[in-house]
Design a protein around this motif. Structure first.
Motif, PDB file in Angstrom:
ATOM      1  N   LYS A   9      -8.764  -1.208  -0.654  1.00 32.32           N
ATOM      2  CA  LYS A   9      -7.787  -2.261  -0.354  1.00 32.32           C
ATOM      3  C   LYS A   9      -8.155  -2.954   0.968  1.00 32.32           C
ATOM      4  CE  LYS A   9      -4.135   0.142  -2.932  1.00 32.32           C
ATOM      5  NZ  LYS A   9      -2.827   0.852  -2.827  1.00 32.32           N
ATOM      6  N   LEU A  52       4.452  -2.592 -11.971  1.00 31.43           N
ATOM      7  CA  LEU A  52       5.330  -2.327 -10.825  1.00 31.43           C
ATOM      8  C   LEU A  52       6.191  -3.536 -10.473  1.00 31.43           C
ATOM      9  CD1 LEU A  52       2.707  -0.477  -8.543  1.00 31.43           C
ATOM     10  CD2 LEU A  52       4.445   0.549 -10.025  1.00 31.43           C
ATOM     11  N   TYR A  64       0.024  -7.656   0.526  1.00 28.57           N
ATOM     12  CA  TYR A  64      -0.977  -6.741   1.118  1.00 28.57           C
ATOM     13  C   TYR A  64      -2.324  -6.864   0.396  1.00 28.57           C
ATOM     14  CZ  TYR A  64      -2.809  -1.808   1.393  1.00 28.57           C
ATOM     15  OH  TYR A  64      -3.558  -0.664   1.500  1.00 28.57           O
ATOM     16  N   THR A  91       0.199   9.163  -3.265  1.00 32.29           N
ATOM     17  CA  THR A  91       0.429   7.742  -2.954  1.00 32.29           C
ATOM     18  C   THR A  91       0.841   7.544  -1.496  1.00 32.29           C
ATOM     19  OG1 THR A  91       1.129   7.430  -5.232  1.00 32.29           O
ATOM     20  CG2 THR A  91       1.729   5.691  -3.678  1.00 32.29           C
ATOM     21  N   VAL A 109       2.315   4.265   3.346  1.00 34.37           N
ATOM     22  CA  VAL A 109       2.174   4.014   1.909  1.00 34.37           C
ATOM     23  C   VAL A 109       1.727   2.578   1.639  1.00 34.37           C
ATOM     24  CG1 VAL A 109       4.594   3.368   1.458  1.00 34.37           C
ATOM     25  CG2 VAL A 109       3.235   4.432  -0.349  1.00 34.37           C
ATOM     26  N   GLY A 110       2.124   1.677   2.519  1.00 34.11           N
ATOM     27  CA  GLY A 110       1.752   0.272   2.356  1.00 34.11           C
ATOM     28  C   GLY A 110       0.409  -0.068   2.996  1.00 34.11           C
ATOM     29  N   ILE A 114      -6.811   2.719  -0.626  1.00 39.48           N
ATOM     30  CA  ILE A 114      -7.574   2.760  -1.879  1.00 39.48           C
ATOM     31  C   ILE A 114      -6.657   2.832  -3.084  1.00 39.48           C
ATOM     32  CG2 ILE A 114      -7.812   5.275  -1.601  1.00 39.48           C
ATOM     33  CD1 ILE A 114     -10.630   5.000  -2.930  1.00 39.48           C
ATOM     34  N   HIS A 115      -7.130   2.270  -4.172  1.00 31.12           N
ATOM     35  CA  HIS A 115      -6.464   2.374  -5.481  1.00 31.12           C
ATOM     36  C   HIS A 115      -7.406   3.065  -6.450  1.00 31.12           C
ATOM     37  CE1 HIS A 115      -4.820   1.181  -9.406  1.00 31.12           C
ATOM     38  NE2 HIS A 115      -6.057   0.862  -9.717  1.00 31.12           N
ATOM     39  N   GLY A 116      -6.838   3.866  -7.333  1.00 29.96           N
ATOM     40  CA  GLY A 116      -7.636   4.453  -8.419  1.00 29.96           C
ATOM     41  C   GLY A 116      -6.836   4.459  -9.707  1.00 29.96           C
TER      42      GLY A 116
HETATM   43  P1  RTP Z   1      -2.528   2.817  -6.617  1.00 32.61           P
HETATM   44  O1  RTP Z   1      -1.980   2.231  -7.921  1.00 32.61           O
HETATM   45  O2  RTP Z   1      -2.713   1.798  -5.534  1.00 32.61           O
HETATM   46  O3  RTP Z   1      -3.730   3.704  -6.838  1.00 32.61           O
HETATM   47  O4  RTP Z   1      -1.443   3.787  -6.064  1.00 32.61           O
HETATM   48  P2  RTP Z   1      -0.628   4.900  -6.783  1.00 32.61           P
HETATM   49  O5  RTP Z   1      -0.928   4.945  -8.247  1.00 32.61           O
HETATM   50  O6  RTP Z   1      -0.860   6.142  -5.986  1.00 32.61           O
HETATM   51  O7  RTP Z   1       0.844   4.382  -6.580  1.00 32.61           O
HETATM   52  P3  RTP Z   1       1.741   3.348  -7.405  1.00 32.61           P
HETATM   53  O8  RTP Z   1       3.060   3.998  -7.630  1.00 32.61           O
HETATM   54  O9  RTP Z   1       0.994   2.818  -8.589  1.00 32.61           O
HETATM   55  O10 RTP Z   1       1.930   2.208  -6.330  1.00 32.61           O
HETATM   56  C1  RTP Z   1       0.938   1.250  -6.120  1.00 32.61           C
HETATM   57  C2  RTP Z   1       0.831   0.961  -4.654  1.00 32.61           C
HETATM   58  O11 RTP Z   1       2.051   0.375  -4.210  1.00 32.61           O
HETATM   59  C3  RTP Z   1       2.287   0.727  -2.869  1.00 32.61           C
HETATM   60  N1  RTP Z   1       3.588   1.393  -2.772  1.00 32.61           N
HETATM   61  N2  RTP Z   1       4.452   1.129  -1.843  1.00 32.61           N
HETATM   62  N3  RTP Z   1       6.772   1.085  -0.214  1.00 32.61           N
HETATM   63  C4  RTP Z   1       6.693   1.947  -1.213  1.00 32.61           C
HETATM   64  O12 RTP Z   1       7.573   2.747  -1.450  1.00 32.61           O
HETATM   65  C5  RTP Z   1       5.503   1.931  -2.050  1.00 32.61           C
HETATM   66  N4  RTP Z   1       5.288   2.687  -3.103  1.00 32.61           N
HETATM   67  C6  RTP Z   1       4.055   2.343  -3.569  1.00 32.61           C
HETATM   68  C7  RTP Z   1       1.173   1.662  -2.441  1.00 32.61           C
HETATM   69  O13 RTP Z   1       0.171   0.874  -1.771  1.00 32.61           O
HETATM   70  C8  RTP Z   1       0.653   2.182  -3.757  1.00 32.61           C
HETATM   71  O14 RTP Z   1      -0.692   2.603  -3.663  1.00 32.61           O
END
Ligand code: RTP
Length: 148
Positions: A9, A52, A64, A91, A109-110, A114-116
């Motif tokens: 990211k 999301l 972001y 996350t 978290v913000g 990296i994303h996977g």
């Molecule tokens: P990613 O898709 O980026 O790999 O992350 P992830 O599966 O671990 O998490 P996901 O629930 O899919 O959320 C995507 C990205 O959104 C941001 N996020 N912010 N402020 C918050 O509560 C919040 N929750 C998630 C994070 O950048 C997360 O990686």
């Protein structure tokens, strides 16, 4: 062979963590099949994160992701989707285990570097979205000292 979409990211790029992330995936035994440094449009980021869209953090997340260049990659190897997620960590970096990318390199978290892809199906969709031009087929033999 299984593939995962992995994205460094904008915070990871700005902090100079590209080499660190690539190194971890290479050293683990995965193969790099696609790589590009790009900025994406708002509509593209919204499409990537469409699952999301209803979340309260969605607008901030899209802001972001479009705030600077990202490194989009495809990594290939046995179990790369699930193992990639383990290497990335939880996350919220405050919950990520030490030894994971987020657990070693992030706080917020913000700004979690990296994303996977979270499943083989999401990987397939994300690779099609980010690499419509296709991937490199540069290695057909898996390393015999990594793969039995
Ligand atoms: P990613 O898709 O980026 O790999 O992350 P992830 O599966 O671990 O998490 P996901 O629930 O899919 O959320 C995507 C990205 O959104 C941001 N996020 N912010 N402020 C918050 O509560 C919040 N929750 C998630 C994070 O950048 C997360 O990686």
């Amino acid at each position: 062979m299984e593939q995962s979409f992995i994205m460094i990211k904008p915070d990871g790029v700005q902090r100079g963590l590209v080499g660190e992330v690539i190194s971890r995936f290479e050293k683990r035994g995965f193969y790099l099949k696609g790589l590009k440094l790009i900025t994406v449009e708002r509509s593209f980021a919204e499409k990537h994160y469409e699952d999301l869209a209803a979340k309260p953090f969605f607008a901030g997340l899209v802001d972001y992701i479009i705030s600077g260049p990202v490194v989009a990659m495809v990594w290939e190897g046995k179990g790369v989707v699930a193992t990639g997620r383990k290497m990335i960590g939880a996350t919220n970096p405050l919950n990520s285990e030490p030894g994971t990318i987020r657990g070693d390199l992030a706080i917020e978290v913000g700004r979690n570097v990296i994303h996977g892809s979270d499943s083989i199906e999401s990987a397939r969709k994300e690779i099609a979205l980010w690499f419509p031009e296709g991937l490199f087929d540069w290695k057909s033999n898996l390393h015999p000292w990594i793969y039995e």
